[in-house]
Design a protein around this motif. Sequence first.
Motif, PDB file in Angstrom:
ATOM      1  N   THR A 155       0.948  -1.132  -0.014  1.00  0.00           N
ATOM      2  CA  THR A 155      -0.019   0.047  -0.069  1.00  0.00           C
ATOM      3  C   THR A 155       0.945   1.290   0.295  1.00  0.00           C
ATOM      4  N   GLY A 156       2.155   1.243   0.716  1.00  0.00           N
ATOM      5  CA  GLY A 156       3.097   2.315   0.645  1.00  0.00           C
ATOM      6  C   GLY A 156       2.343   3.273   1.823  1.00  0.00           C
ATOM      7  N   GLU A 157       1.701   2.675   2.677  1.00  0.00           N
ATOM      8  CA  GLU A 157       1.023   3.432   3.827  1.00  0.00           C
ATOM      9  C   GLU A 157       1.553   2.925   5.077  1.00  0.00           C
ATOM     10  N   ALA A 158       1.861   3.845   5.974  1.00  0.00           N
ATOM     11  CA  ALA A 158       2.316   3.461   7.228  1.00  0.00           C
ATOM     12  C   ALA A 158       1.187   2.759   8.111  1.00  0.00           C
ATOM     13  N   ALA A 159       1.443   1.887   8.736  1.00  0.00           N
ATOM     14  CA  ALA A 159       0.327   1.441   9.519  1.00  0.00           C
ATOM     15  C   ALA A 159      -0.088   1.976  10.959  1.00  0.00           C
ATOM     16  N   GLU A 160      -1.365   2.127  11.091  1.00  0.00           N
ATOM     17  CA  GLU A 160      -1.687   2.721  12.367  1.00  0.00           C
ATOM     18  C   GLU A 160      -2.634   1.886  13.065  1.00  0.00           C
ATOM     19  N   MET A 161      -2.832   2.026  14.346  1.00  0.00           N
ATOM     20  CA  MET A 161      -3.867   1.514  15.284  1.00  0.00           C
ATOM     21  C   MET A 161      -5.276   2.003  15.232  1.00  0.00           C
ATOM     22  N   TRP A 162      -6.293   1.166  14.916  1.00  0.00           N
ATOM     23  CA  TRP A 162      -7.611   1.721  15.025  1.00  0.00           C
ATOM     24  C   TRP A 162      -8.418   0.772  15.911  1.00  0.00           C
ATOM     25  N   GLY A 163      -8.765   1.631  16.865  1.00  0.00           N
ATOM     26  CA  GLY A 163      -9.310   0.710  18.071  1.00  0.00           C
ATOM     27  C   GLY A 163      -8.274   0.193  18.797  1.00  0.00           C
ATOM     28  N   PRO A 164      -8.621  -0.741  19.744  1.00  0.00           N
ATOM     29  CA  PRO A 164      -7.504  -1.411  20.479  1.00  0.00           C
ATOM     30  C   PRO A 164      -6.878  -2.564  19.877  1.00  0.00           C
ATOM     31  N   THR A 165      -7.527  -2.965  18.579  1.00  0.00           N
ATOM     32  CA  THR A 165      -6.798  -4.434  18.045  1.00  0.00           C
ATOM     33  C   THR A 165      -6.715  -4.378  16.498  1.00  0.00           C
ATOM     34  N   GLY A 187     -17.931   8.730   8.458  1.00  0.00           N
ATOM     35  CA  GLY A 187     -16.563   8.663   9.144  1.00  0.00           C
ATOM     36  C   GLY A 187     -15.551   8.288   8.586  1.00  0.00           C
ATOM     37  N   ASP A 188     -14.477   7.854   8.962  1.00  0.00           N
ATOM     38  CA  ASP A 188     -13.154   7.564   8.524  1.00  0.00           C
ATOM     39  C   ASP A 188     -12.931   5.877   9.064  1.00  0.00           C
ATOM     40  N   ALA A 189     -12.569   5.047   8.030  1.00  0.00           N
ATOM     41  CA  ALA A 189     -11.943   3.719   8.512  1.00  0.00           C
ATOM     42  C   ALA A 189     -10.660   3.452   7.887  1.00  0.00           C
ATOM     43  N   PRO A 190     -10.117   2.645   8.146  1.00  0.00           N
ATOM     44  CA  PRO A 190      -8.799   2.028   7.361  1.00  0.00           C
ATOM     45  C   PRO A 190      -9.277   1.342   6.131  1.00  0.00           C
ATOM     46  N   ALA A 191      -8.572   1.588   5.130  1.00  0.00           N
ATOM     47  CA  ALA A 191      -8.636   1.232   3.889  1.00  0.00           C
ATOM     48  C   ALA A 191      -8.448  -0.459   3.935  1.00  0.00           C
ATOM     49  N   ILE A 192      -7.414  -0.785   4.453  1.00  0.00           N
ATOM     50  CA  ILE A 192      -7.575  -2.518   4.545  1.00  0.00           C
ATOM     51  C   ILE A 192      -6.759  -2.643   5.930  1.00  0.00           C
TER      52      ILE A 192
END
Length: 140
Positions: free
Chosen positions: A40-50, A67-72
Amino acid sequence: MAENKTQATGASVEEFLAAVEHPVRRGDGLRLLTLMSGITGEAAEMWGPTIVGFGRYHYKYASGREGDAPAIGLSPRKSSLSLYGLTDGPEANDLLGRLGKHKLGAGCLYVNKLDDVDEAVLADLIRHGYRHVTTVLHHG
């Protein structure tokens, strides 16, 4: 209107993955971190606790909820690896047929361990899923 339960938290992805109790899930989570960020070329980020997410998209439902959500994303759960955003694109059915041992849930792909699947097919699912979410579903 209720806020989205799953939001980017700013927590450390590396600390979360390092703390995964199950050694196979922990190792698979780290392998997926490299694979997904590389594709993806994207940096990982935490969404919620898991949930470890890559990229993001904005959604808006007819109800007005948005709202916003992670793409994958991925989540190394106790029972399996949960993979998000990989099953909706037009290429998904063909690729899933060639993936190997997996289960499908509501918008989720469940894999027991990465050794159960063809990693090249998984990489294609990641590539196509990410493109589908960020181009077809992208609303803003």
